[in-house]
Design an enzyme around this catalytic site. Structure first.
Site, PDB file in Angstrom:
ATOM      1  N   GLY A  46       0.767  -1.264  -0.434  1.00  0.00           N
ATOM      2  CA  GLY A  46       2.196  -0.955  -0.379  1.00  0.00           C
ATOM      3  C   GLY A  46       2.945  -1.605  -1.520  1.00  0.00           C
ATOM      4  O   GLY A  46       2.338  -2.275  -2.363  1.00  0.00           O
ATOM      5  N   GLU A  62       2.252   4.309  -3.916  1.00  0.00           N
ATOM      6  CA  GLU A  62       1.622   2.996  -3.766  1.00  0.00           C
ATOM      7  C   GLU A  62       0.153   3.121  -3.347  1.00  0.00           C
ATOM      8  O   GLU A  62      -0.699   2.391  -3.844  1.00  0.00           O
ATOM      9  CB  GLU A  62       2.397   2.138  -2.756  1.00  0.00           C
ATOM     10  CG  GLU A  62       3.731   1.613  -3.292  1.00  0.00           C
ATOM     11  CD  GLU A  62       3.570   0.570  -4.404  1.00  0.00           C
ATOM     12  OE1 GLU A  62       2.463   0.023  -4.559  1.00  0.00           O
ATOM     13  OE2 GLU A  62       4.544   0.321  -5.127  1.00  0.00           O
ATOM     14  N   GLU A  66      -2.704   1.674  -5.741  1.00  0.00           N
ATOM     15  CA  GLU A  66      -3.468   0.497  -5.322  1.00  0.00           C
ATOM     16  C   GLU A  66      -4.872   0.805  -4.823  1.00  0.00           C
ATOM     17  O   GLU A  66      -5.730  -0.065  -4.821  1.00  0.00           O
ATOM     18  CB  GLU A  66      -2.707  -0.266  -4.227  1.00  0.00           C
ATOM     19  CG  GLU A  66      -1.411  -0.867  -4.733  1.00  0.00           C
ATOM     20  CD  GLU A  66      -0.858  -1.929  -3.793  1.00  0.00           C
ATOM     21  OE1 GLU A  66      -0.067  -2.761  -4.258  1.00  0.00           O
ATOM     22  OE2 GLU A  66      -1.221  -1.930  -2.603  1.00  0.00           O
ATOM     23  N   PRO A  83      14.235 -10.798   9.488  1.00  0.00           N
ATOM     24  CA  PRO A  83      14.834 -11.429   8.295  1.00  0.00           C
ATOM     25  C   PRO A  83      13.904 -12.403   7.572  1.00  0.00           C
ATOM     26  O   PRO A  83      14.084 -12.667   6.394  1.00  0.00           O
ATOM     27  CB  PRO A  83      16.064 -12.154   8.860  1.00  0.00           C
ATOM     28  CG  PRO A  83      16.393 -11.448  10.136  1.00  0.00           C
ATOM     29  CD  PRO A  83      15.077 -10.970  10.688  1.00  0.00           C
ATOM     30  N   GLU A 115      -8.703  -5.891  -5.311  1.00  0.00           N
ATOM     31  CA  GLU A 115      -9.882  -5.387  -4.614  1.00  0.00           C
ATOM     32  C   GLU A 115      -9.395  -4.460  -3.519  1.00  0.00           C
ATOM     33  O   GLU A 115      -8.287  -4.633  -3.003  1.00  0.00           O
ATOM     34  CB  GLU A 115     -10.611  -6.584  -3.979  1.00  0.00           C
ATOM     35  CG  GLU A 115     -12.100  -6.426  -3.804  1.00  0.00           C
ATOM     36  CD  GLU A 115     -12.712  -7.703  -3.214  1.00  0.00           C
ATOM     37  OE1 GLU A 115     -13.651  -7.580  -2.424  1.00  0.00           O
ATOM     38  OE2 GLU A 115     -12.245  -8.808  -3.547  1.00  0.00           O
TER      39      GLU A 115
END
Lengths: 229, 229
Positions: A46, A62, A66, A83, A115
């Site tokens: 992500g 993403e 990745e 938060p 990886e």
């Protein structure tokens, strides 16, 4: 370059919970983080949403960047906004979940990850941030959906035996199913097409292969049929 | 005061899709916008998430501030992030949905809204931003859940007649149900408790009142029972 706002703004990321299945194991796709925070830890693939792109679009980008995974069916899972979930700043993450046929998706660590690997869901490493919680919600969704939608077939290869199908359901639901009942129920829905093909090179009696009939499922659905297992 | 970041950040809001039911109508809670953009238009109650608060917490605060509604059960619905959904800047909105017993929740326009009102879902005014889309997703979720969870009872008063219950289901599902089948199914689940009370001041035969037995539902659920209508 810097960006200034009158009110404080959170950062927004997307994370992908990608499940795959191979014979006996339900697996989850993870990447090892290349940078701080949590450098070296395993995490969901992500990253940050760019201002010009949609959320699902960001999740796809993403995943591609990745893990090398291309086309796949994504569904929004849940948005995580505690938060304190990221030490850097307030980061809200929109999680997406996907089911893929493992054999059709080879993965490779790309620019943004050190990886990438498939882990059996039952043996996950420690995860970065609140990603364990995100996976938990993803598994809950998978378990709920598998009973009411024929999503199991998205995890299996095109052709499968009834034994493989049952193992998939048993793995996802974490419970043993009665073989006779299972076959009766699944064949009773008339969504499977028996093929004229049998397992090869097996010591025991070769099992027949089946295929999920998408077209028939869509027809039935239009008439109000609900998949239920 | 201003806030500066190295990367551009989106703004994040929460919006509330609050459904109520009164006798014949499924209703939605709306507020009239006090400020630009879309000043004067009807919209879902909502607003910007403060950096220190959780997403659900923000949704509760906005509902309280704009409509006066206090305690209620909220569930995250979906996150809307089309890059062009707000003319001001990139605004991502996390929508929450809630079901309330209309009679128990009086509403009043508070500081942040010009007006607040319940609208029948079948007769909604034009809505600001992409709020029509958000309502659509909320209705879809409601329709899906009402068949598998006894959420109908969250919309009804404590005591109700079987006729009222059937009308609720018919309204949510937008289809007529067979009276005999409906009663057989709903009474067969043994989740309703018949009260020794009957409608008053009715011209026709007074109907009996029932109550949903939450405790019994929880017991059944623990034993693997699934509500299904």
């Amino acid at each position: 370059m810097s960006f200034t706002y009158k009110h404080p703004h959170p950062a927004v990321t997307v994370d992908g919970v990608v499940f795959g299945f191979d014979e006996a194991d339900l697996k989850l796709l993870l990447v090892r983080r290349k940078s701080e925070p949590c450098k070296g830890a395993w995490a969901l693939p992500g990253g940050f949403v760019a201002l010009h792109e949609g959320l699902e679009e960001a999740a796809r980008r993403e995943l591609r960047e990745e893990t090398g995974i291309g086309e796949l069916y994504l569904e929004q899972l849940y948005t995580f906004g505690d938060p304190k979930r990221d030490p850097r700043e307030r980061v809200i993450s929109v999680a997406y979940y996907a089911l893929v046929k493992l054999a059709e998706h080879s993965v490779r660590a790309d620019s943004d990850a050190a990886e990438v690997a498939w882990f059996p869901v039952a043996e996950l490493p420690e995860l970065a941030f609140d990603h364990e919680r995100i996976v938990e919600i993803g598994l809950k969704r998978l378990k709920a959906k598998v009973r009411y939608e024929p999503i199991g077939f998205e995890l299996l290869p095109e052709k499968f035996t009834l034994g493989e199908l049952q193992r998939l359901y048993e793995t996802v639901l974490e419970q043993d199913l009665d073989k006779r009942n299972f076959r009766k129920k699944i064949l009773g829905m008339e969504l499977l097409e028996a093929l004229d093909e049998y397992q090869q090179d097996v010591a025991h009696r070769a099992a027949q292969y089946y295929r999920f009939n998408h077209q028939r499922y869509e027809q039935l659905r239009k008439r109000g049929f609900n998949f239920e297992l």
